[in-house]
Design a protein around this motif. Structure first.
Motif, PDB file in Angstrom:
ATOM      1  N   SER A 164       0.809  -1.219   0.000  1.00 62.86           N
ATOM      2  CA  SER A 164       0.000   0.000   0.000  1.00 62.86           C
ATOM      3  C   SER A 164       0.838   1.264   0.000  1.00 62.86           C
ATOM      4  O   SER A 164       0.308   2.354  -0.072  1.00 62.86           O
ATOM      5  N   THR A 165       2.136   1.151   0.126  1.00 58.83           N
ATOM      6  CA  THR A 165       2.993   2.327   0.256  1.00 58.83           C
ATOM      7  C   THR A 165       4.146   2.217  -0.743  1.00 58.83           C
ATOM      8  O   THR A 165       4.618   1.121  -1.047  1.00 58.83           O
ATOM      9  N   ALA A 166       4.570   3.352  -1.286  1.00 57.91           N
ATOM     10  CA  ALA A 166       5.735   3.371  -2.173  1.00 57.91           C
ATOM     11  C   ALA A 166       6.981   3.222  -1.304  1.00 57.91           C
ATOM     12  O   ALA A 166       7.652   4.198  -0.921  1.00 57.91           O
ATOM     13  N   VAL A 167       7.293   2.018  -0.957  1.00 50.96           N
ATOM     14  CA  VAL A 167       8.378   1.724  -0.004  1.00 50.96           C
ATOM     15  C   VAL A 167       9.720   2.011  -0.651  1.00 50.96           C
ATOM     16  O   VAL A 167       9.978   1.563  -1.771  1.00 50.96           O
ATOM     17  N   SER A 168      10.556   2.761   0.087  1.00 53.02           N
ATOM     18  CA  SER A 168      11.918   3.038  -0.399  1.00 53.02           C
ATOM     19  C   SER A 168      12.937   2.056   0.175  1.00 53.02           C
ATOM     20  O   SER A 168      13.946   1.775  -0.473  1.00 53.02           O
ATOM     21  N   CYS A 169      12.640   1.528   1.386  1.00 57.16           N
ATOM     22  CA  CYS A 169      13.608   0.614   2.022  1.00 57.16           C
ATOM     23  C   CYS A 169      12.884  -0.198   3.101  1.00 57.16           C
ATOM     24  O   CYS A 169      11.991   0.310   3.774  1.00 57.16           O
ATOM     25  N   LEU A 170      13.290  -1.467   3.232  1.00 53.35           N
ATOM     26  CA  LEU A 170      12.763  -2.350   4.290  1.00 53.35           C
ATOM     27  C   LEU A 170      13.886  -2.632   5.283  1.00 53.35           C
ATOM     28  O   LEU A 170      14.949  -3.124   4.896  1.00 53.35           O
ATOM     29  N   VAL A 171      13.642  -2.291   6.601  1.00 54.12           N
ATOM     30  CA  VAL A 171      14.604  -2.588   7.675  1.00 54.12           C
ATOM     31  C   VAL A 171      13.933  -3.598   8.599  1.00 54.12           C
ATOM     32  O   VAL A 171      12.794  -3.356   9.035  1.00 54.12           O
ATOM     33  N   LEU A 172      14.623  -4.695   8.858  1.00 52.70           N
ATOM     34  CA  LEU A 172      13.964  -5.699   9.677  1.00 52.70           C
ATOM     35  C   LEU A 172      14.958  -6.375  10.612  1.00 52.70           C
ATOM     36  O   LEU A 172      16.150  -6.454  10.315  1.00 52.70           O
ATOM     37  N   ASP A 173      14.428  -6.825  11.764  1.00 57.32           N
ATOM     38  CA  ASP A 173      15.166  -7.659  12.736  1.00 57.32           C
ATOM     39  C   ASP A 173      14.435  -8.984  12.751  1.00 57.32           C
ATOM     40  O   ASP A 173      13.281  -9.074  13.184  1.00 57.32           O
ATOM     41  N   PRO A 174      15.048 -10.045  12.218  1.00 55.51           N
ATOM     42  CA  PRO A 174      14.350 -11.318  12.065  1.00 55.51           C
ATOM     43  C   PRO A 174      14.068 -12.041  13.394  1.00 55.51           C
ATOM     44  O   PRO A 174      13.337 -13.032  13.397  1.00 55.51           O
ATOM     45  N   THR A 175      14.627 -11.517  14.453  1.00 54.86           N
ATOM     46  CA  THR A 175      14.457 -12.226  15.710  1.00 54.86           C
ATOM     47  C   THR A 175      12.979 -12.263  16.077  1.00 54.86           C
ATOM     48  O   THR A 175      12.304 -11.215  16.117  1.00 54.86           O
ATOM     49  N   GLY A 176      12.514 -13.473  16.342  1.00 58.18           N
ATOM     50  CA  GLY A 176      11.149 -13.661  16.782  1.00 58.18           C
ATOM     51  C   GLY A 176      10.118 -13.574  15.665  1.00 58.18           C
ATOM     52  O   GLY A 176       8.918 -13.645  15.941  1.00 58.18           O
ATOM     53  N   LEU A 177      10.525 -13.445  14.395  1.00 61.19           N
ATOM     54  CA  LEU A 177       9.550 -13.326  13.291  1.00 61.19           C
ATOM     55  C   LEU A 177       9.200 -14.670  12.658  1.00 61.19           C
ATOM     56  O   LEU A 177       8.226 -14.783  11.914  1.00 61.19           O
ATOM     57  N   GLY A 178       9.976 -15.643  12.943  1.00 55.83           N
ATOM     58  CA  GLY A 178       9.736 -16.939  12.319  1.00 55.83           C
ATOM     59  C   GLY A 178      10.155 -16.932  10.851  1.00 55.83           C
ATOM     60  O   GLY A 178      11.134 -16.281  10.472  1.00 55.83           O
ATOM     61  N   GLU A 179       9.431 -17.682  10.028  1.00 52.69           N
ATOM     62  CA  GLU A 179       9.755 -17.810   8.600  1.00 52.69           C
ATOM     63  C   GLU A 179       9.466 -16.495   7.900  1.00 52.69           C
ATOM     64  O   GLU A 179       8.380 -15.954   7.974  1.00 52.69           O
ATOM     65  N   ILE A 180      10.474 -15.957   7.207  1.00 52.85           N
ATOM     66  CA  ILE A 180      10.325 -14.704   6.482  1.00 52.85           C
ATOM     67  C   ILE A 180       9.822 -14.994   5.057  1.00 52.85           C
ATOM     68  O   ILE A 180      10.467 -15.742   4.297  1.00 52.85           O
ATOM     69  N   PRO A 181       8.677 -14.453   4.589  1.00 47.87           N
ATOM     70  CA  PRO A 181       8.174 -14.702   3.225  1.00 47.87           C
ATOM     71  C   PRO A 181       9.167 -14.217   2.166  1.00 47.87           C
ATOM     72  O   PRO A 181       9.745 -13.131   2.311  1.00 47.87           O
ATOM     73  N   GLU A 182       9.386 -15.023   1.165  1.00 46.15           N
ATOM     74  CA  GLU A 182      10.307 -14.699   0.093  1.00 46.15           C
ATOM     75  C   GLU A 182       9.945 -13.401  -0.627  1.00 46.15           C
ATOM     76  O   GLU A 182      10.813 -12.578  -0.902  1.00 46.15           O
ATOM     77  N   PRO A 183       8.636 -13.154  -0.972  1.00 43.16           N
ATOM     78  CA  PRO A 183       8.298 -11.917  -1.685  1.00 43.16           C
ATOM     79  C   PRO A 183       8.614 -10.678  -0.903  1.00 43.16           C
ATOM     80  O   PRO A 183       8.809  -9.602  -1.510  1.00 43.16           O
ATOM     81  N   LEU A 184       8.655 -10.790   0.423  1.00 40.64           N
ATOM     82  CA  LEU A 184       8.894  -9.607   1.228  1.00 40.64           C
ATOM     83  C   LEU A 184      10.318  -9.109   1.063  1.00 40.64           C
ATOM     84  O   LEU A 184      10.558  -7.894   1.050  1.00 40.64           O
ATOM     85  N   VAL A 185      11.267 -10.003   0.926  1.00 38.89           N
ATOM     86  CA  VAL A 185      12.682  -9.614   0.884  1.00 38.89           C
ATOM     87  C   VAL A 185      13.296  -9.817  -0.492  1.00 38.89           C
ATOM     88  O   VAL A 185      14.368  -9.286  -0.764  1.00 38.89           O
ATOM     89  N   SER A 186      12.676 -10.614  -1.314  1.00 39.48           N
ATOM     90  CA  SER A 186      13.250 -10.895  -2.652  1.00 39.48           C
ATOM     91  C   SER A 186      12.357 -10.244  -3.712  1.00 39.48           C
ATOM     92  O   SER A 186      11.459 -10.884  -4.293  1.00 39.48           O
ATOM     93  N   ASN A 187      12.522  -8.960  -4.024  1.00 44.74           N
ATOM     94  CA  ASN A 187      11.759  -8.252  -5.061  1.00 44.74           C
ATOM     95  C   ASN A 187      12.607  -7.113  -5.609  1.00 44.74           C
ATOM     96  O   ASN A 187      13.656  -6.804  -5.059  1.00 44.74           O
ATOM     97  N   ASP A 188      12.147  -6.502  -6.619  1.00 43.66           N
ATOM     98  CA  ASP A 188      12.922  -5.449  -7.265  1.00 43.66           C
ATOM     99  C   ASP A 188      12.392  -4.061  -6.957  1.00 43.66           C
ATOM    100  O   ASP A 188      12.715  -3.097  -7.618  1.00 43.66           O
ATOM    101  N   ARG A 189      11.578  -3.953  -5.896  1.00 43.50           N
ATOM    102  CA  ARG A 189      10.957  -2.666  -5.610  1.00 43.50           C
ATOM    103  C   ARG A 189      11.797  -1.829  -4.629  1.00 43.50           C
ATOM    104  O   ARG A 189      11.812  -0.612  -4.741  1.00 43.50           O
ATOM    105  N   TYR A 190      12.384  -2.451  -3.685  1.00 46.70           N
ATOM    106  CA  TYR A 190      13.071  -1.682  -2.650  1.00 46.70           C
ATOM    107  C   TYR A 190      14.244  -2.510  -2.114  1.00 46.70           C
ATOM    108  O   TYR A 190      14.235  -3.738  -2.181  1.00 46.70           O
ATOM    109  N   PRO A 191      15.289  -1.834  -1.548  1.00 45.89           N
ATOM    110  CA  PRO A 191      16.410  -2.572  -0.927  1.00 45.89           C
ATOM    111  C   PRO A 191      16.027  -3.007   0.500  1.00 45.89           C
ATOM    112  O   PRO A 191      15.137  -2.414   1.115  1.00 45.89           O
ATOM    113  N   VAL A 192      16.725  -4.040   0.990  1.00 42.83           N
ATOM    114  CA  VAL A 192      16.475  -4.597   2.336  1.00 42.83           C
ATOM    115  C   VAL A 192      17.741  -4.428   3.187  1.00 42.83           C
ATOM    116  O   VAL A 192      18.849  -4.764   2.728  1.00 42.83           O
ATOM    117  N   ILE A 193      17.541  -3.901   4.409  1.00 43.00           N
ATOM    118  CA  ILE A 193      18.657  -3.776   5.388  1.00 43.00           C
ATOM    119  C   ILE A 193      18.330  -4.704   6.562  1.00 43.00           C
ATOM    120  O   ILE A 193      17.231  -4.625   7.142  1.00 43.00           O
TER     121      ILE A 193
END
Length: 956
Positions: free
Chosen positions: A92-121
């Protein structure tokens, strides 16, 4: 079009790798091959950086959210606790960057981190690195998670750095890709990058100039157009403002990646443009690469090719080709089906397969003739083809020879048209034409062909020959015809032709007279019809026939004359019946004349009628009674100038009917005919009023109809003339018997050739008529003889040819009585003119006859009657005197009790001396004289004597 659209799209999408862990993703598209896309769409540094921070630790989320906002004014942070919330935020948002701490999130969905829309830190602590190793391949960088402002400042700088690096690399890769596309675009096409709303983000040339076919040198591109704000605006302006144009525009909008061909208007001619569209991935900005190519020539060529193929296939004419060996290379459906084959059955077959026996050589000869004529490349020949079922068809074939570049014959193209029905129609037409020609020739019909616009006319030889001309002698023009038509008929004929020209009638029919070469007139029946009119409805061709109906008109005129004659005869018969009643009550000649003239005019048989009588010594005819002369034209009709005799005078002299059948063209009595024609009369009849040989007068009649007095009508009027003449005589006889005063006329003749004068002179005796008796067809005259022997006188009289027989009735010392039998007596002739013989003597060489007649009697007519017996009679005395005896009372006359035969017998007996004593004639002599037997004589005498005595006693 661009030689390889896939390469161009790949150049556009390969915007450079942002990090060493750059992930490549295969994207399906409509290019010739797959395009490799690996760059992420990032915003420029001057824009707000939208950051999604994903962390299960609520405290950490709050601290990082506030710290990043404080550290960097352009960073906007959205904090979420779960991966689902992160996916929703990214969507829903023109995301420029995704920052995440995987601790406690469990399985991370592939589309969330593997796409060509924004960089991931990856923002985590060191202890967690082993458990998050799988995320390293998708992350642009890793930041060690520590507490403190310094740590948060470092994280903010990393975020800004990652986003800025991505933008710089993307712009460079984009410019590089666009340059590659521009270098590969063909001359007749352009490439355009479009946003979804049709906004032009880039183009290698002006869209409007390309679409409208102008050079566009003064136009900008690279994202905007000089004339319109968007691609679809340019197309809308170029497309026709029709329903079809609107549909084409809508298809361009609704199907941006489908190939669409549109027709644009403007310029010298319409153009056809082909649009190919390629959807680019979001990493390339979510744009569409549109390639627009001018395919006008190809479209026209393809259309012509398709049309040619359609024409060949759908042509009703058969099309085929033969190679140089006569083998069928190609044939269309029409050619094959007309012969009962499928096209595949004939391809590869020799032409002899479909030709009737003997036709192959005919076709080959035709081809050889064309080959031998260098200036001739095609010809047409009629051949007979044989169908698959064995039936034959007549076909007209047009051959066009095929040569290679060296001029060698390589076959032919044949266009075949089935002419079987046409041939049949031609045969039928030929037969019909022959029959028509026979009919036209047999009927003697002449044919004309007229152009009413130019008045040119074609006359065939039968038309001209009908009038005695050859075709060369008459000018082919309308005026030729008009000059030959009778002046009295031309107006009627031209009126009928005018109705045909104007369309008032579909068929022209007229009958008129035409002048022949010899100057005669022929009746022509003219029939015609308009067969062609121009666009204005004017007649430009009419065809018709001439038929000589002269004999038909003669027969028709004869029938009409007979009909009119019958009508006239019926009128004459009715007139005769009427006159019989009218004449019975007429007491005088004037009354008779008035009754006749009045009734003739009243019957409408004639317009003018008059009765004339002789006046003077020169046979001049003077009108006595006239009817129908209201205008007083009679004086103009009677030419009393002494220069010849008219029809009335001629009838008076000859006693025969005289007629003028056509006053306008009279040859006999020409002057009288002209005079009558000038007064409106067309025919004249002069009817003599006769009684025996006596002409009492002439009835003259005038009619306004030509030939009104046919021979049969003349015969009927001749009867009228005899009836009137008889009535005239009867009236005169009645007047003679009933009037106290009579006209006594003495006529004398000294003609020595008269038998009575001759015998009296020879014997110097005196002869006196003492009585006469009519017996049948002969007459008995009784003469007393004084001064000569009765027997001698009888013998001499018998010697004359005029005397049928003589007999001596009585003799005495110096004469006697002689009976003379003759064919006709003077007394019977005088009765025809209303006179009677009073005395007749011959003495001293003079024959003297005294006649009694009514006071108004015509002495000239009486003299003429006497002249028929002896010429040279002259009137020597004329006086009026009293009757010597009173006329008999018709009511008490004893003779009324006697029959005619009884009167004849008694009179003969008395005159022959049968009642004298001694008897001069005995019974046998008397019977012989009467030509009967003695017993019959006695029977007649007894009956006559008894009837006479009875009547006398009754009277007393």
């Amino acid at each position: 079009m661009i030689a390889n659209p896939a390469v161009a799209a790949e150049q556009l999408l390969r915007l450079g790798e942002v990090s060493q862990n750059h992930t490549t993703v295969m994207i399906e598209n409509d290019f010739d091959g797959p395009a490799v896309a690996g760059t992420r769409q990032t915003e420029p540094a001057s824009c707000v950086i939208e950051v999604v921070y994903l962390d299960a630790d609520a405290t950490a989320r709050e601290e990082v959210h506030e710290a990043l906002a404080d550290q960097h004014d352009d960073i906007s942070v959205t904090s979420v606790a779960t991966t689902d919330a992160a996916l929703e935020a990214a969507a829903s948002t023109a995301v420029s960057c995704l920052v995440l701490d995987p601790t406690g999130l469990g399985e991370i969905p592939e589309p969330l981190v593997s796409n060509d829309r924004y960089p991931v830190i990856l923002y985590t602590d060191a202890a967690a690195q082993n458990s998050t190793a799988s995320l390293f391949d998708s992350a642009e960088t890793v930041v060690q998670k520590h507490d403190g402002a310094k740590q948060w400042a470092f994280l903010a700088e990393k975020i800004a750095s990652v986003v800025s690096t991505s933008v710089d690399r993307t712009e460079y890769a984009l410019q590089d890709a666009l340059s590659g596309i521009e270098s590969r675009v063909d001359e007749n096409e352009i490439a355009v990058l479009l946003a979804d709303d049709g906004t032009i983000r880039w183009s290698n040339a002006s869209v409007s100039a390309f679409v409208n076919g102008t050079d566009g040198e003064d136009c900008q591109h690279d994202g905007e157009d000089c004339q319109h704000d968007g691609f679809y605006d340019c197309m809308a302006a170029a497309l026709p403002d029709t329903t079809s144009g609107q549909r084409q525009l809508q298809r361009l909008r609704d199907s941006p990646t489908e190939p669409v061909t549109v027709r644009v208007t403007g310029g010298e001619r319409d153009r056809y443009l082909l649009r190919h569209g390629y959807r680019l991935p979001e990493a390339a900005g979510g744009l569409t690469l549109a390639l627009l190519k001018d395919v006008t020539e190809a479209a026209r060529r393809d259309a012509r090719t398709a049309l040619l193929e359609l024409l060949v296939e759908k042509s009703q004419d058969g099309l085929y080709t033969l190679n140089e060996r006569g083998v069928i290379d190609f044939c269309n459906e029409s050619f094959a089906s007309n012969l009962g084959y499928e096209p595949a059955e004939l391809r590869g077959e020799h032409a002899s397969t479909v030709l009737a026996p003997g036709e192959l050589s005919k076709g080959q000869e035709t081809v050889e003739e064309v080959l031998e004529a260098p200036d001739k490349n095609s010809t047409t020949v009629d051949l007979t083809f044989r169908r698959k079922d064995g039936t034959e068809r007549d076909v007209a074939v047009n051959y066009t020879l095929i040569h290679d570049d060296s001029g060698t014959y390589r076959g032919l193209i044949g266009v075949a048209r089935d002419i079987t029905e046409r041939r049949e129609r031609e045969r039928e037409y030929q037969q019909m034409t022959e029959r028509l020609n026979f009919a036209v020739e047999g009927a003697g019909l002449g044919v004309w062909d007229w152009n009413p616009k130019t008045n040119d006319v074609t006359f065939d030889e039968r038309w001209t020959g009908m009038l005695g001309y050859s075709t060369d002698e008459l000018e082919p023009h309308y005026e030729t015809w008009a000059d030959l038509v009778h002046p009295d008929d031309i107006e009627r004929a031209e009126q009928a032709l005018g109705q045909l020209k104007s369309g008032e009638t579909d068929r022209y029919h007229c009958e008129f007279r035409m002048r022949t070469k010899d100057g005669d007139w022929k009746w022509i029946r003219d029939i015609g019809k308009v067969f062609e009119r121009n666009d204005d409805g004017e007649a430009v061709r009419a065809v018709g026939i001439h038929q000589d109906i002269t004999e038909e008109r003669k027969r028709q005129d004869a029938v009409e004359r007979q009909r009119d004659e019958l009508v006239a005869l019926n009128g004459v018969n009715m007139l005769i019946q009427d006159l019989i009643h009218a004449l019975g009550g007429a007491a005088t000649r004037d009354e008779i004349a008035e009754a006749v003239c009045d009734r003739i005019v009243e019957s409408d048989l004639c317009g003018l009628a008059w009765i004339g009588e002789r006046a003077g010594a020169n046979d001049r005819l003077v009108p006595k009674t006239v009817a129908g002369d209201e205008d007083g034209v009679l004086d103009e009709l009677i030419l009393d100038d002494g220069a010849g005799q008219g029809p009335g005078e001629t009838a008076l002299v000859t006693g025969e009917v005289q007629t003028i059948q056509d006053c306008n063209e009279a040859t006999e009595f020409e002057r009288w005919g002209v005079a009558a024609h000038q007064q409106g009369y067309e025919s004249v009849a002069a009817i003599p009023l006769v009684q025996g040989d006596v002409v009492h007068g002439v009835l003259c009649m005038y009619s306004d109809q030509p030939a009104a007095f046919s021979p049969r009508i003349v015969e009927s009027f001749a009867v009228v003339g005899e009836m009137v003449g008889y009535t005239f005589a009867a009236v005169q006889n009645r007047q003679l018997l009933s009037h106290d005063t009579v006209l006594e006329l003495t006529f004398e003749s000294r003609n020595p050739d008269n038998p009575l004068v001759s015998v009296a002179n020879a014997h110097e005796c005196r002869l006196e008529a003492v009585g006469s008796v009519d017996i049948g067809t002969t007459h008995l005259l009784y003469f007393s003889v004084d001064g000569a022997s009765a027997e001698t006188v009888s013998d001499d009289l018998r010697a004359h040819s005029e005397i049928l027989d003589t007999r001596v009735v009585r003799t005495d010392d110096d004469g006697g009585v002689v009976e003379v039998q003759v064919a006709e007596t003077i007394q019977s002739l005088l009765l025809d003119v209303g006179a009677r013989r009073q005395a007749m003597t011959v003495d001293g060489g003079t024959l003297s006859i005294t006649v009694e007649a009514p006071p108004d009697a015509d002495s000239r007519a009486i003299r003429e009657v006497l002249t028929t017996c002896t010429s040279d009679f002259t009137l020597t005395a004329k006086q009026e005197c009293e009757q010597e005896y009173a006329p008999a009372d018709t009511e008490t006359d004893p003779r009324d009790n006697l029959t005619d035969r009884q009167q004849e017998v008694l009179r003969t007996a008395f005159l022959t001396g049968y009642y004298a004593w001694p008897r001069d004639t005995n019974a046998e002599q008397l019977a012989e004289t009467l030509g009967i037997a003695s017993p019959t004589l006695h029977q007649h005498l007894r009956r006559a004597e008894r009837n006479l005595i009875d009547a006398v006693f009754d009277i007393n």
